[in-house]
Design an enzyme around this catalytic site. Sequence first.
Site, mmCIF file in Angstrom:
data_model
loop_
_atom_site.group_PDB
_atom_site.id
_atom_site.type_symbol
_atom_site.label_atom_id
_atom_site.label_comp_id
_atom_site.label_asym_id
_atom_site.label_seq_id
_atom_site.Cartn_x
_atom_site.Cartn_y
_atom_site.Cartn_z
ATOM 1 C CG HIS A 1 1.458 5.071 1.856
ATOM 2 N ND1 HIS A 1 0.383 4.466 1.224
ATOM 3 C CD2 HIS A 1 1.482 4.543 3.099
ATOM 4 C CE1 HIS A 1 -0.192 3.611 2.029
ATOM 5 N NE2 HIS A 1 0.450 3.638 3.196
ATOM 6 C CD GLU B 1 1.474 1.487 9.317
ATOM 7 O OE1 GLU B 1 1.904 2.036 10.364
ATOM 8 O OE2 GLU B 1 0.490 1.896 8.670
#
Length: 217
Positions: free
Chosen positions: A8, A82
């Site tokens: 990201h 994550e």
Amino acid sequence: MRLILARHGQTSSNVDHLLDTAVPGADLTSLGRDQSEALAEALESESIDLIVTSTLVRTQQTAEPLAAALGLEPWVRDGAREISAGVYEMRGDGEAVRAYLELMVAWLEDLDTRLPDGESGNEFYARYDAVIEEVAASGAETAVVISHGAAIRCWVAGRATNIGPEFTTSHELNNTGVVVLDGDPERGWTVLTWEGEPVGGAEMEGAPGPAGETARV
């Protein structure tokens, strides 16, 4: 199939070096949005059939320019999020960062290891593998999974056939950095490029690999 794993764009938590791993997570910064636009431009030569993001908003925001350019609706999958920081969530001090990094080192020996209130290596690989298996089963020839730095590095270290932890721990993955792989869950995965640099052959030079600010997570 061609699998493109992209980190990201930059967030405020990246700037402050915070372990921001829980849903929904921080939004992209202005730079992060610029990085997302650059990522879409860098991938314009790819014949992308599918875009996948995690449940953290920063991956969905990163996907927006690419999805708009291609007219695709991204899949949102929790398994691509994550690696959990557990009790160290939203901390950026030395103790927290060391514990987080040591967790991934510990997984090399024992996948049952976990941080307090976190997840084990077995749990991480199970959820991430499930996303990649779903992507492979979709029939897409080229797919982009927009995910997270630690998650991408750990998954690639554990699943690629041509590199391992020595490589992934010595190579950063910057914001909107890209890892390109070829393969499938049955045959295994070969890393072709890491942030644009060929892995294992000069004939692979020239593949895209945008990168932004260096950050830890």
